[in-house]
Design a protein around this motif. Structure first.
Motif, PDB file in Angstrom:
ATOM      1  N   THR A 314      10.539  11.674  -8.575  1.00 29.43           N
ATOM      2  CA  THR A 314       9.170  11.903  -9.059  1.00 29.43           C
ATOM      3  C   THR A 314       9.134  12.346 -10.515  1.00 29.43           C
ATOM      4  N   ASP A 315      10.226  12.994 -10.979  1.00 26.37           N
ATOM      5  CA  ASP A 315      10.270  13.493 -12.353  1.00 26.37           C
ATOM      6  C   ASP A 315      11.647  13.223 -12.944  1.00 26.37           C
ATOM      7  N   LEU A 316      11.657  12.963 -14.250  1.00 27.03           N
ATOM      8  CA  LEU A 316      12.916  12.726 -14.950  1.00 27.03           C
ATOM      9  C   LEU A 316      13.021  13.704 -16.114  1.00 27.03           C
ATOM     10  N   GLU A 317      14.082  14.483 -16.077  1.00 29.30           N
ATOM     11  CA  GLU A 317      14.380  15.402 -17.180  1.00 29.30           C
ATOM     12  C   GLU A 317      15.396  14.734 -18.100  1.00 29.30           C
ATOM     13  N   THR A 334      10.881  17.145 -19.701  1.00 35.19           N
ATOM     14  CA  THR A 334      10.624  16.490 -18.420  1.00 35.19           C
ATOM     15  C   THR A 334       9.334  15.675 -18.479  1.00 35.19           C
ATOM     16  N   ARG A 335       9.371  14.503 -17.877  1.00 33.26           N
ATOM     17  CA  ARG A 335       8.196  13.665 -17.742  1.00 33.26           C
ATOM     18  C   ARG A 335       8.082  13.175 -16.288  1.00 33.26           C
ATOM     19  N   ILE A 362      23.527  14.059 -32.615  1.00 31.25           N
ATOM     20  CA  ILE A 362      23.342  13.792 -31.186  1.00 31.25           C
ATOM     21  C   ILE A 362      24.462  12.864 -30.718  1.00 31.25           C
ATOM     22  N   PHE A 363      25.194  13.316 -29.700  1.00 28.55           N
ATOM     23  CA  PHE A 363      26.315  12.496 -29.221  1.00 28.55           C
ATOM     24  C   PHE A 363      26.245  12.222 -27.724  1.00 28.55           C
ATOM     25  N   GLN A 364      25.308  12.874 -27.010  1.00 30.67           N
ATOM     26  CA  GLN A 364      25.161  12.618 -25.584  1.00 30.67           C
ATOM     27  C   GLN A 364      23.691  12.772 -25.179  1.00 30.67           C
ATOM     28  N   MET A 365      23.347  12.119 -24.056  1.00 34.74           N
ATOM     29  CA  MET A 365      22.057  12.313 -23.398  1.00 34.74           C
ATOM     30  C   MET A 365      22.325  12.580 -21.923  1.00 34.74           C
ATOM     31  N   LYS A 366      21.430  13.335 -21.291  1.00 38.06           N
ATOM     32  CA  LYS A 366      21.596  13.640 -19.866  1.00 38.06           C
ATOM     33  C   LYS A 366      20.274  13.410 -19.142  1.00 38.06           C
ATOM     34  N   PHE A 367      20.359  12.764 -17.966  1.00 36.74           N
ATOM     35  CA  PHE A 367      19.191  12.505 -17.135  1.00 36.74           C
ATOM     36  C   PHE A 367      19.327  13.289 -15.829  1.00 36.74           C
ATOM     37  N   VAL A 368      18.290  14.013 -15.448  1.00 35.69           N
ATOM     38  CA  VAL A 368      18.271  14.785 -14.208  1.00 35.69           C
ATOM     39  C   VAL A 368      17.077  14.340 -13.382  1.00 35.69           C
TER      40      VAL A 368
END
Length: 736
Positions: A314-317, A334-335, A362-368
């Motif tokens: 339902t949500d992506l951080e 978060t969206r 910026i060298f990384q991204m993280k999705f939760v």
């Protein structure tokens, strides 16, 4: 004679009912209010729409039929039974009426009224039979766009309606009913196999049933691609994952920070050739740039992503992770996601910076995902971008976000809101606010503004531009889908008397940019507008005038003229006799630069275009030369429109167009050329821009600093082959 008199009375009643409705509203309004009264709210009431009716027939051989009219923006209906009954019956919204029919086939008419008396009507067939339904045929289909939705259509002889039993436990049955021959839809809570039943009913006591086991499916992956991304200058975008731009090389899209062993995984999902990232049972996963690589996004303004989920997440951080001299910091934003469709995510970089995050490495991204590890997400078009810097200001402009110099907007029998939240944000228009144009039926509805000084349309400043979106759901009546821009003398007693206008067709349900060129477009009204010096008013009118139909339009990015002074060489051609290019030539390629446009549509309304006809020449191309030589430090962009019909292509060459710059005076002009290659879509007009300052080039490097280019070569679908292709080219322009 008596029948004719009754019919005449009915006609007069229909003509007067709208006036009676309005009179009653006004009477009630003024009786209830003691302060200053305003009836403008009446104009905002939409006309009735989506009018229909459902039938429910009594199964006792009596012919008793219950008719339930429905519609949007309705308060009351007139139901005409279609038999020998002369009078209609009035039915309030949400209620029904019953009528006894003899056996036969009837046409039932339903007239819907809104609060101010506007009408809309439909006629639906009704079959009344005292025989049991025969030849029952049922079509059940999983909806292609809505997950777990089943569409049911039943046809049968001697039947009036049908009931649908879903086979679910704990649900009141039947779950839906419909008229025979029409399609109804029902959405299940869970996917799976169900024993369904369809019961066809007529006026007889006996019914006919259809029983089957049907598998209800869930849409677990997108069936359409994410929206097309806009063209952007290379300097304005840093792409992590997108086929629209050049990605940072060496990026790892599944570094697996320990979650793979807990059930999470990833894949690159292929949707008919369109690839996207798929994170399965997302708890948290990330993206890591190549070791030793980072990107500085401090000059970018937004992070863009397109995300699809079937509903488990339902949500992506989304966190950005920075590595400043060995010190690793991160910040999340978060969206929410909308199930079953692409969610367009635009995160201002300031939301990260305001949390104290440095964004220079910026060298990384993280999705939760939320809930954790319960859903799969598909992600495409991950990139950072900024709005391109203006290279020159238009003389008049308004972006309806507080930037502009037009202060006199006004509506004339049309609602106007210059700070309306954009209801259709997409890749073609990302503005947060736009102008809302709301014509609720004004006979000459329009919007306008006056300029402090009169327009000077000479010297190339004859063009007005705007973006427009017209939702089809907002339209009533049968007016042409068009927009006109009129120039008037606002100081005249009758400003419209000597006006000049340009009318353009528009497409519905899409943002599009429209250009009104009073020097080159066909004009209506007073001739020779370029030499007029009394124009100071702009009038915009959607879907014609002298009618009471309704339409809503959203307008954005209005501009007029440009303060940029062009420098030679000049290289433009609209292939309608207006242009500066006189040296077009074909090289092993047929060419006609006055060819009747075979694909006129809203994307290109030109009457004539250039035809490029490669009948198998090994190095087929077309070209032109200019003088003086190109100065790419002043202007580095070439833009054109192109249409390639798929039926004209043979062989297996890539669908592409290349623009090459050469020294036409050299013995071998191709030896030191530089070119840009762009992919093409088939069977559609598209605008292509070749930017020698920012696009990827092939051949000799550093074209910007070359001063010997004086030739442009266009080549469709590659070279060194004998395949065939026909292309139509229009509106060539060399510009900054």
């Amino acid at each position: 004679m008596q029948l004719q008199l009754v019919q005449q009375i009915k006609i007069l009643t229909m003509k007067k009912i709208k006036t009676i409705y309005k009179a009653l509203i006004i009477l009630i309004f003024f009786s209830a209010c003691s302060e200053e009264n305003n009836l403008d709210f009446l104009d905002a009431i939409p006309a009735p729409s989506n009018v229909s009716a459902t039938y429910n027939i009594s199964q006792d051989n009596t012919g008793l039929v219950t008719i339930s009219p429905t519609g949007e923006s309705t308060v009351e209906f007139d139901v005409y039974f279609g038999d020998t009954t002369l009078e209609s019956v009035k039915v309030k919204a949400g209620q029904s009426t019953s009528h006894v029919y003899a056996e036969g086939t009837y046409n039932v008419k339903v007239v819907a009224y809104n609060l101010k008396g506007d009408t809309a009507e439909i006629t639906k067939p009704l079959i009344v039979s005292f025989k049991a339904p025969e030849n029952l045929e049922v079509v059940l289909e999983n909806d292609l766009a809505v997950s777990k939705q089943v569409n049911v259509k039943a046809t049968a002889d001697f039947a009036t309606m049908f009931d649908f039993y879903s086979g679910e436990s704990g649900v009141t049955q039947p779950v839906a009913s419909g008229n025979i021959g029409e399609t109804i839809s029902y959405q299940y809570q869970e996917a799976g196999e169900y024993d369904i039943k369809v019961v066809a009913k007529g006026g007889a006591i006996e019914t006919t049933e259809y029983i089957a086991t049907f598998e209800v499916t869930e849409i677990l992956a997108p069936i359409v691609s994410a929206p097309t991304q806009p063209n952007r200058n290379e300097s304005d975008v840093i792409s992590i994952y997108s086929s629209a731009y050049t990605d940072v090389t060496g990026t790892n899209y599944f570094p697996d920070w320990g979650q793979g062993g807990q059930g999470s995984s990833w894949a690159e999902f292929d949707l008919n050739g369109d690839k996207m990232l798929q994170y399965i049972n997302l708890s948290y996963q990330g993206i890591a740039l190549q070791d030793g690589t980072s990107v500085d996004i401090s000059t970018m303004e937004f992070l863009h992503m397109d995300v699809w989920t079937s509903g488990g997440t339902t949500d992506l951080e989304t966190s950005l992770i920075n590595n400043a001299s060995g010190t690793v910091t991160e910040s999340p934003v978060t969206r929410s996601l909308t199930a079953g469709e692409w969610t367009r995510i635009e995160i201002p970089i300031s939301e990260y910076v305001d949390q104290g995050l440095t964004v220079t490495e910026i060298f990384q991204m993280k999705f939760v995902g939320t809930p954790s590890a319960e859903g799969t997400v598909f992600i495409d078009n991950i990139y950072f971008y900024k709005v391109p810097a203006q290279t020159g200001a238009p003389i008049l402009f308004d972006d309806f976000e507080g930037n502009g110099n037009i202060t006199t907007w006004a509506g004339d029998a049309a609602g106007l809101n210059t700070a309306f939240a954009n209801p259709f944000i997409d890749a073609n228009n990302e503005s947060a606010t736009v102008l809302e144009y709301n014509d609720t039926g004004g006979q000459y509805a329009n919007i306008r503004f006056d300029n402090a000084s009169n327009f000077d349309l000479s010297g190339g400043n004859s063009t007005f531009k705007l973006k427009i979106y017209v939702p089809s759901s907002s339209i009533s009546g049968s007016q042409p889908n068009q927009i006109s821009l009129k120039l008037q003398d606002g100081t005249a007693a009758e400003p419209w008397a000597l006006q000049t206008e340009v009318v353009k067709a528009i497409s519905l349900d899409t943002w599009q940019e429209i250009t009104f060129d009073f020097a080159n477009d066909v004009t209506v009204g007073e001739p020779d507008p370029v030499n007029r010096t009394d124009f100071n008013r702009v009038v915009i009118q959607v879907n014609s005038e002298n009618n009471t139909d309704t339409v809503i339009a959203y307008i954005d990015d209005f501009s007029y003229g440009n303060t940029i002074v062009d420098t030679p060489p000049f290289a433009t051609d609209d292939f309608e006799g207006n242009g500066t290019i006189t040296t077009w030539a074909g090289d092993s390629c047929g060419m006609d630069n006055m060819f009747a446009n075979p694909y006129i549509d809203t994307n290109n309304q030109s009457a004539t275009v250039l035809e490029y006809n490669d009948t198998g020449g090994q190095y087929a191309n077309i070209r032109f030369d200019v003088s003086p030589n190109f100065d790419l430090t002043a202007k580095a962009k070439f833009t054109l429109k192109i249409y390639v019909p798929s039926s004209s292509i043979s062989g297996s060459q890539p669908n592409q167009i290349s623009l090459k710059l050469q020294d036409g005076t050299a013995a071998e002009p191709w030896a030191l050329q530089t070119e840009i290659v762009k992919s093409l879509a088939l069977d559609t007009w598209q605008e292509i821009t070749f930017d020698f300052a920012n696009d990827v080039t092939i051949g000799e490097p550093d074209p910007i600093n070359r001063t010997d280019f004086n030739r442009v070569v266009l080549q469709v679908n590659s070279e060194n082959n004998n395949d065939t292709v026909i292309a139509y080219i229009d509106d060539f322009n060399y510009h900054n």
